[in-house]
Design a protein around this motif. Structure first.
Motif, PDB file in Angstrom:
ATOM      1  N   THR A 127      21.688 -30.814  -1.248  1.00  0.00           N
ATOM      2  CA  THR A 127      22.326 -30.295  -0.035  1.00  0.00           C
ATOM      3  C   THR A 127      21.736 -31.065   1.127  1.00  0.00           C
ATOM      4  OG1 THR A 127      22.536 -28.082  -1.005  1.00  0.00           O
ATOM      5  CG2 THR A 127      22.758 -28.261   1.390  1.00  0.00           C
ATOM      6  N   GLU A 128      22.605 -31.699   1.909  1.00  0.00           N
ATOM      7  CA  GLU A 128      22.128 -32.523   3.022  1.00  0.00           C
ATOM      8  C   GLU A 128      22.238 -31.782   4.352  1.00  0.00           C
ATOM      9  OE1 GLU A 128      23.052 -36.990   1.286  1.00  0.00           O
ATOM     10  OE2 GLU A 128      24.333 -36.185   2.857  1.00  0.00           O
ATOM     11  N   ARG A 129      21.351 -32.122   5.254  1.00  0.00           N
ATOM     12  CA  ARG A 129      21.382 -31.544   6.600  1.00  0.00           C
ATOM     13  C   ARG A 129      22.484 -32.197   7.432  1.00  0.00           C
ATOM     14  NH1 ARG A 129      16.983 -28.463   7.014  1.00  0.00           N
ATOM     15  NH2 ARG A 129      15.208 -28.931   5.649  1.00  0.00           N
ATOM     16  N   THR A 130      23.067 -31.420   8.338  1.00  0.00           N
ATOM     17  CA  THR A 130      24.133 -31.924   9.205  1.00  0.00           C
ATOM     18  C   THR A 130      23.576 -32.218  10.588  1.00  0.00           C
ATOM     19  OG1 THR A 130      25.771 -30.582   8.029  1.00  0.00           O
ATOM     20  CG2 THR A 130      26.393 -31.417  10.201  1.00  0.00           C
ATOM     21  N   PRO A 131      23.703 -33.454  11.085  1.00  0.00           N
ATOM     22  CA  PRO A 131      23.214 -33.773  12.436  1.00  0.00           C
ATOM     23  C   PRO A 131      23.862 -32.880  13.485  1.00  0.00           C
ATOM     24  CG  PRO A 131      23.758 -35.769  11.232  1.00  0.00           C
ATOM     25  CD  PRO A 131      24.266 -34.630  10.411  1.00  0.00           C
TER      26      PRO A 131
END
Length: 279
Positions: A127-131
């Motif tokens: 799961t990637e972080r959203t800028p």
């Protein structure tokens, strides 16, 4: 007396026989257990469990091969042998050490799961972080997410995809970790402001959030925002923020031309006005 003695001797012999039979049964059970364990180990280490595929899902920022490389996993090896490099992994059936290696070296990843998909695959789910915005501090443009985690240092000083936080000092930051502000309420105040602004936008054709270019958080509990790099709005504290945004929207749409610069100040009274910037 002789009869009693005979009975005692018989009882003693019976006890010895029982102990002997009990020991034999224990040895048989132990032998069977060792055989089963040996068979399981040999089976687990067989070619049936040679990994031929490592599948990555959930990634957008990072390429799959980047994540695999950081994990240290390779195809062509026995999956249980790889798990056994860290004995704890065998009990949990996941590569906890590999997960840590990836998450600590790739700042955009907020969570990761690496598990064997028997018999021949390994699944990596990230799961990637959203800028969210850019934190400007001492000449450094730091891209962060909504939780305040530092994602990367931007080289492009004029990245228009994200608005900037200005006027706030940091204690410290490290990529992949939560930024430490001197004012601990900075992110909470910022998120509250953005939530009200986006919610207010839903009822209007003239959207303001996508015109937001900077938010000054130097005054705790108060917000000053810049729109289109030309209109500064001193909203002040969070009280009646929805009303203030609506009021500004009317000014922005009906009273301010596309080329004007200036300031709208809500901290001086209930009915602010637009003060154009003199050339």
């Amino acid at each position: 007396m002789n009869n009693n003695r005979k009975r005692n001797i018989k009882t003693t012999k019976d006890k010895k026989k029982k102990k002997y039979r009990f020991r034999i049964r224990r040895l048989k059970k132990l032998f069977i257990f060792v055989l089963i364990v040996t068979a399981v180990v040999l089976f687990a280490r067989s070619s049936l469990f040679i990994v031929d595929n490592i599948n990555v899902t959930g990634n957008k920022k990072y390429q799959a091969n980047e994540i695999i490389l950081r994990s240290g996993l390779v195809t062509g090896q026995n999956v249980f042998k790889m798990l056994g490099e860290k004995p704890k992994n065998l009990f949990t059936l996941k590569f906890e050490d590999k997960e840590k290696a990836v998450s600590t070296s790739m700042p955009y990843i907020s969570s990761i799961s690496i598990r064997p998909s028997l018999p021949k695959s390994i699944k990596i789910k990230v799961t990637e972080r959203t800028p969210f915005c850019i934190l400007e501090n001492k000449g450094t443009n730091l891209l962060i997410d909504k939780q305040g985690y530092a994602l990367e240092i931007l080289k492009n000083q004029n990245d228009k995809k994200y608005f900037k936080i200005i006027g706030n000092s940091l204690d410290s930051f490290k990529l992949g970790q939560e930024v430490k502000y001197k004012n601990k309420d900075t992110m909470n105040d910022l998120i509250s402001f953005c939530n009200v602004l986006t919610k207010n936008d839903k009822d209007s054709n003239q959207k303001l959030y996508n015109k937001l270019t900077a938010v000054n958080m130097s005054d705790p509990g108060a917000v000053t925002a810049v729109f289109e790099n030309r209109i500064t709005v001193k909203f002040g504290d969070m009280d009646n923020l929805n009303y203030k945004i609506n009021f500004f929207r009317q000014l922005f749409v009906n009273n301010i031309t596309a080329k004007q610069k200036g300031t709208v100040d809500f901290t001086t009274g209930k009915h602010p006005y637009f003060a154009p910037q003199s050339n």
